[in-house]
Structure formats: C-alpha cells, structure tokens
Write an enzyme that holds these catalytic residues in place. Structure first.
Site, short mmCIF file in Angstrom:
data_model
loop_
_atom_site.label_atom_id
_atom_site.label_comp_id
_atom_site.label_asym_id
_atom_site.label_seq_id
_atom_site.Cartn_x
_atom_site.Cartn_y
_atom_site.Cartn_z
N THR A 182 -3.50 3.23 0.24
CA THR A 182 -3.71 2.91 1.66
C THR A 182 -5.19 2.85 1.99
O THR A 182 -5.62 2.02 2.79
CB THR A 182 -3.01 3.93 2.59
OG1 THR A 182 -3.33 5.25 2.18
CG2 THR A 182 -1.51 3.74 2.57
N ALA B 65 0.83 -1.20 0.00
CA ALA B 65 0.00 0.00 0.00
C ALA B 65 0.87 1.25 0.00
O ALA B 65 1.85 1.34 0.74
CB ALA B 65 -0.91 0.01 1.23
N CYS B 66 0.50 2.21 -0.85
CA CYS B 66 1.17 3.51 -0.88
C CYS B 66 0.10 4.58 -1.12
O CYS B 66 -1.08 4.28 -1.01
CB CYS B 66 2.26 3.54 -1.94
SG CYS B 66 1.67 3.38 -3.62
N ASN B 67 0.51 5.78 -1.46
CA ASN B 67 -0.45 6.87 -1.61
C ASN B 67 -1.56 6.52 -2.60
O ASN B 67 -2.73 6.63 -2.28
CB ASN B 67 0.26 8.15 -2.06
CG ASN B 67 1.02 8.78 -0.93
OD1 ASN B 67 0.62 8.71 0.22
ND2 ASN B 67 2.16 9.37 -1.25
N GLY C 235 -1.16 3.62 -4.87
CA GLY C 235 -0.98 2.27 -5.38
C GLY C 235 -0.15 2.22 -6.65
O GLY C 235 0.02 1.17 -7.24
#
Length: 99
Positions: A40, A8-10, A12
């Site tokens: 996320t 998960a990141c800001n 994706g």
C-alpha cells in the site's frame, strides 16, 4: 487500449497468486492489460500512473486514506474473490471500473 491495474496489500506478496490468475485470464481472453501487485505504501507513491487501484481485503481499513492520494478509482477486492484468487472476476471488476 492497454489498461493498467494496480493491486495493493500489506507487502505486495499475498496478491501475487491473484495477479497471476488475472494475467492468465487476460492472456486467454486476449485482453491487453498490465497488472502489478505492490505494498500500500508503494501504491500511494505510484497510484496515479494506473487506471485503477484495488486493495486487498486485509487493508480495507486504508481505503479512505488511500483514496486521498489519487484521482484514480480505488476499490477493495471482494473478500471471497480474493480468497479464491478468482482472477477472472477481479479483472472483470477492475476493467468495468477503470477511469
């Protein structure tokens, strides 16, 4: 056994190269694993369907909050491994720390 690893990141997006490298390593080593990158917010909705959730270093500040959503283990990806898109190291870490 098929393990499921969620990154998960800001949005994706920035994890997509890392995911590809992880998938390539898994294929080379004949490791049966499902790997996906999402934002996320999406991870918070679907994290319990996965064996482990790994956060990109840029969203490390969300670790404590994200952990409240899951029984699944949640970790932040090592900054250096993330920056180098080291799929082998990140996948090995994920598999060692799966529930």
């Amino acid at each position: 056994m098929n393990k499921k690893v969620l990154l998960a990141c800001n949005a994706g997006m920035s994890t997509s190269i890392l995911v590809k490298n992880m998938q390539n390593y898994a294929f080379e080593e004949d490791i049966n694993v499902e790997i996906k990158a999402v934002s996320t917010n999406e991870a918070k909705l679907n994290g319990n369907d996965w064996d482990i959730v790994l956060l990109g270093p840029q969203v490390a500040y969300e670790l404590d909050e994200v952990k409240t959503y899951f029984e699944t283990p949640v970790f932040v990806i090592d900054k250096e491994d993330y920056g180098k898109a080291n799929g082998e190291k990140v996948l090995k870490f994920a598999l060692e720390n799966c529930k």
